[in-house]
Design a protein around this motif. Structure first.
Motif, short mmCIF file in Angstrom:
data_model
loop_
_atom_site.label_atom_id
_atom_site.label_comp_id
_atom_site.label_asym_id
_atom_site.label_seq_id
_atom_site.Cartn_x
_atom_site.Cartn_y
_atom_site.Cartn_z
N ILE A 1 0.82 -1.21 0.00
CA ILE A 1 0.00 0.00 0.00
C ILE A 1 0.86 1.26 0.00
O ILE A 1 1.91 1.32 0.63
CB ILE A 1 -0.95 0.01 1.22
N GLN A 2 0.38 2.26 -0.75
CA GLN A 2 0.95 3.61 -0.72
C GLN A 2 -0.08 4.54 -0.09
O GLN A 2 -1.28 4.37 -0.28
CB GLN A 2 1.27 4.09 -2.14
N SER A 3 0.40 5.55 0.66
CA SER A 3 -0.55 6.44 1.31
C SER A 3 0.11 7.77 1.66
O SER A 3 1.28 8.01 1.32
CB SER A 3 -1.13 5.78 2.58
N THR A 4 -0.64 8.63 2.32
CA THR A 4 -0.19 9.96 2.74
C THR A 4 -0.46 10.13 4.23
O THR A 4 -1.26 9.40 4.81
CB THR A 4 -0.96 11.04 1.97
N THR A 5 0.15 11.13 4.84
CA THR A 5 -0.16 11.38 6.26
C THR A 5 -1.60 11.85 6.40
O THR A 5 -2.25 11.56 7.41
CB THR A 5 0.80 12.41 6.88
N GLU A 6 -2.10 12.57 5.41
CA GLU A 6 -3.49 13.02 5.46
C GLU A 6 -4.44 11.83 5.57
O GLU A 6 -5.36 11.81 6.40
CB GLU A 6 -3.83 13.84 4.23
N ASP A 7 -4.21 10.82 4.73
CA ASP A 7 -5.05 9.62 4.77
C ASP A 7 -4.80 8.78 6.01
O ASP A 7 -5.74 8.24 6.62
CB ASP A 7 -4.81 8.77 3.52
N MET A 8 -3.53 8.66 6.41
CA MET A 8 -3.21 7.80 7.54
C MET A 8 -3.72 8.36 8.87
O MET A 8 -3.99 7.60 9.81
CB MET A 8 -1.71 7.54 7.60
N VAL A 9 -3.88 9.66 8.97
CA VAL A 9 -4.49 10.23 10.17
C VAL A 9 -5.98 9.83 10.21
O VAL A 9 -6.53 9.58 11.30
CB VAL A 9 -4.31 11.76 10.20
N LYS A 10 -6.61 9.73 9.06
CA LYS A 10 -7.98 9.23 9.02
C LYS A 10 -8.02 7.77 9.48
O LYS A 10 -8.97 7.34 10.15
CB LYS A 10 -8.55 9.35 7.61
N TYR A 11 -7.00 7.02 9.10
CA TYR A 11 -6.90 5.61 9.50
C TYR A 11 -6.71 5.51 11.02
O TYR A 11 -7.28 4.62 11.67
CB TYR A 11 -5.73 4.97 8.77
N ILE A 12 -5.91 6.41 11.59
CA ILE A 12 -5.75 6.45 13.04
C ILE A 12 -7.09 6.71 13.71
O ILE A 12 -7.47 6.02 14.68
CB ILE A 12 -4.74 7.55 13.44
N GLN A 13 -7.81 7.70 13.21
CA GLN A 13 -9.13 8.03 13.76
C GLN A 13 -10.06 6.82 13.68
O GLN A 13 -10.81 6.53 14.62
CB GLN A 13 -9.72 9.21 13.00
N TYR A 14 -10.02 6.13 12.56
CA TYR A 14 -10.84 4.93 12.35
C TYR A 14 -10.52 3.87 13.42
O TYR A 14 -11.43 3.25 13.98
CB TYR A 14 -10.56 4.40 10.95
N HIS A 15 -9.24 3.71 13.74
CA HIS A 15 -8.85 2.68 14.70
C HIS A 15 -8.99 3.13 16.15
O HIS A 15 -8.64 2.37 17.06
CB HIS A 15 -7.43 2.19 14.41
N MET A 16 -9.53 4.30 16.36
CA MET A 16 -9.86 4.74 17.71
C MET A 16 -11.35 4.59 18.01
O MET A 16 -11.79 4.93 19.10
CB MET A 16 -9.45 6.20 17.90
N ASP A 17 -12.09 4.10 17.04
CA ASP A 17 -13.55 3.96 17.21
C ASP A 17 -13.86 2.76 18.10
O ASP A 17 -13.81 1.61 17.65
CB ASP A 17 -14.20 3.80 15.83
N MET B 1 1.75 4.46 15.22
CA MET B 1 1.56 4.15 16.63
C MET B 1 0.28 4.80 17.14
O MET B 1 0.06 6.00 16.92
CB MET B 1 2.76 4.63 17.45
N ILE B 2 -0.54 4.01 17.81
CA ILE B 2 -1.82 4.51 18.32
C ILE B 2 -1.98 4.12 19.78
O ILE B 2 -1.78 2.95 20.15
CB ILE B 2 -3.01 3.95 17.51
N TYR B 3 -2.32 5.10 20.60
CA TYR B 3 -2.70 4.86 22.00
C TYR B 3 -4.18 5.20 22.14
O TYR B 3 -4.54 6.35 22.40
CB TYR B 3 -1.88 5.74 22.95
N PRO B 4 -5.08 4.23 21.95
CA PRO B 4 -6.51 4.53 22.03
C PRO B 4 -6.92 5.18 23.35
O PRO B 4 -7.75 6.10 23.37
CB PRO B 4 -7.16 3.15 21.87
N SER B 5 -6.34 4.72 24.47
CA SER B 5 -6.72 5.27 25.78
C SER B 5 -6.26 6.71 25.96
O SER B 5 -6.82 7.46 26.76
CB SER B 5 -6.14 4.40 26.90
N LYS B 6 -5.24 7.12 25.21
CA LYS B 6 -4.77 8.50 25.27
C LYS B 6 -5.41 9.36 24.19
O LYS B 6 -5.12 10.56 24.07
CB LYS B 6 -3.24 8.54 25.12
N ASN B 7 -6.27 8.72 23.38
CA ASN B 7 -6.95 9.42 22.28
C ASN B 7 -5.95 10.10 21.36
O ASN B 7 -6.12 11.25 20.96
CB ASN B 7 -7.96 10.44 22.82
N MET B 8 -4.90 9.35 21.02
CA MET B 8 -3.83 9.94 20.21
C MET B 8 -3.13 8.88 19.38
O MET B 8 -2.97 7.74 19.79
CB MET B 8 -2.82 10.64 21.12
#
Length: 373
Positions: free
Chosen positions: A268-284, A335-342
């Motif tokens: 996969i190829q991506s951008t930070t703009e898209d990957m931040v959306k992916y981070i948000q998705y994995h915090m749901d 890297m995602i810390y769901p409990s830190k919302n970040m």
């Protein structure tokens, strides 16, 4: 006796601004987060071997983007949040998320023998009558090798030539040949009992997904992840003009990773703009597929991996989910810390023996130091 001179606190912002003159960046140093990112990335980017670095952060419901260096060596073109990088093995977390869909949709079971989904006879895909299960693929404990066919001789060549040799070899490598070579694999431990990182295992997981859904991996990726999240620049690798040039530590351009055969493992190829959306998705926390992808479901093993995710639970009970990625021209960390919302995504168009480890440290420190504020 050495005398230490301490700079007054009011002088610190001036030092940071001075760094901006020598380090190309769009970081405005207007907030505490800006200053933390600047501090953690500046030493990394001072290394003359570096090219560009894009940073994306999702924190407390907001997105932040920072860029450093150059999109192309020899030019003063700063990368942006829309710059396209290879994310390499971070791709595996997408495969893990799709695997969670297949599990919850009743398409597969973690205890399934993988040979249930592979055409042909593979008596070699077991050890002492213990078969490789889908769970073993997802936890990198199948015993399958890193590459097919064995590339140990290729990796004995000079570093500059390895990427070219592998690229040339896999240009004409087919799925048929992959499964022919799979017959030659020898498993030397009971699957599920030892960690052994395997691109081959992830590729087979992707093929199983295609088989049970009767859809291509690209179509599954679009249907379940990229289209719902409007990740419009996240695609399976192609020889796109939009993809940045990747470099090794000597500044030599590296061949692009454009084979679609190994898409589930690192294509996969991506951008930070898209990957931040992916981070948000994995915090749901309400998304059952997301939550399932973060857990292997094997509590007795310490739950040290999700479905291709790497996980860690700290002493204070906070869980981190993460993955690194590296091709011969790109390095990345998610890297995602769901409990830190970040969460933090770091994408670089330069790769060397230390880049992934250093990017991991940067991401970890940004999250830890930001959480103290």
């Amino acid at each position: 006796m050495k005398i230490k001179f301490l700079l007054p606190l009011f002088f610190v912002p001036f030092l940071l601004k001075a760094q901006l003159k020598s380090l190309p960046t769009d970081n405005r140093l207007a907030t505490e987060l800006d200053k933390i990112v600047q501090k953690e990335t500046s030493d990394y980017m001072k290394d003359p071997s570096r090219a560009g670095l894009s940073v994306g952060i999702f924190k407390d419901g907001k997105s932040y983007f920072y860029n450093y260096g150059t999109a192309e060596i020899g030019k003063s073109t700063l990368p942006t949040s829309k710059s396209v990088y290879e994310i390499a093995s971070i791709t595996k977390t997408f495969t893990g998320t799709l695997l969670a869909h297949a599990l919850l949709d009743g398409k597969i079971k973690l205890d399934d023998d993988i040979r249930k989904y592979i055409d042909g006879n593979y008596p070699n895909l077991e050890f002492e009558k213990h078969p490789i299960k889908i769970a073993d693929l997802a936890s990198n404990s199948s015993g399958l090798p890193q590459f097919l066919p064995d590339q140990s001789e290729t990796f004995k060549k000079p570093m500059d030539s390895i990427a070219i040799a592998l690229s040339d070899f896999y240009k004409n490598y087919s799925r048929k040949k992959f499964y022919e070579d799979l017959h030659q694999v020898k498993i030397d431990f009971i699957p599920g009992t030892k960690f052994k990182y395997s691109n081959v295992g992830t590729q087979i997981a992707g093929d199983i997904l295609e088989k049970v859904y009767h859809k291509s991996y690209a179509d599954l990726l679009a249907e379940y992840i990229t289209k719902p999240m409007q990740m419009n620049k996240t695609i399976i690798g192609t020889d796109s003009a939009k993809l940045l040039t990747g470099y090794n530590e000597k500044g030599k351009p590296m061949p692009r990773n454009i084979t679609t055969l190994f898409a589930p493992a690192g294509g996969i190829q991506s951008t930070t703009e898209d990957m931040v959306k992916y981070i948000q998705y994995h915090m749901d926390k309400n998304n059952k597929y997301v939550q399932r992808s973060h857990s292997s479901g094997e509590k007795n093993k310490g739950d040290k991996s999700g479905l291709f995710w790497k996980t860690h639970t700290s002493d204070d009970g906070n869980q981190a989910i993460w993955h690194t990625g590296g091709t011969f021209g790109f390095s990345s960390v998610l890297m995602i810390y769901p409990s830190k919302n970040m969460g933090v995504i770091l994408l670089s168009n330069e790769s060397d023996a230390e880049s992934q480890g250093k990017l991991y440290g940067i991401a970890d420190r940004i999250i830890i130091n930001s959480s103290k504020k």
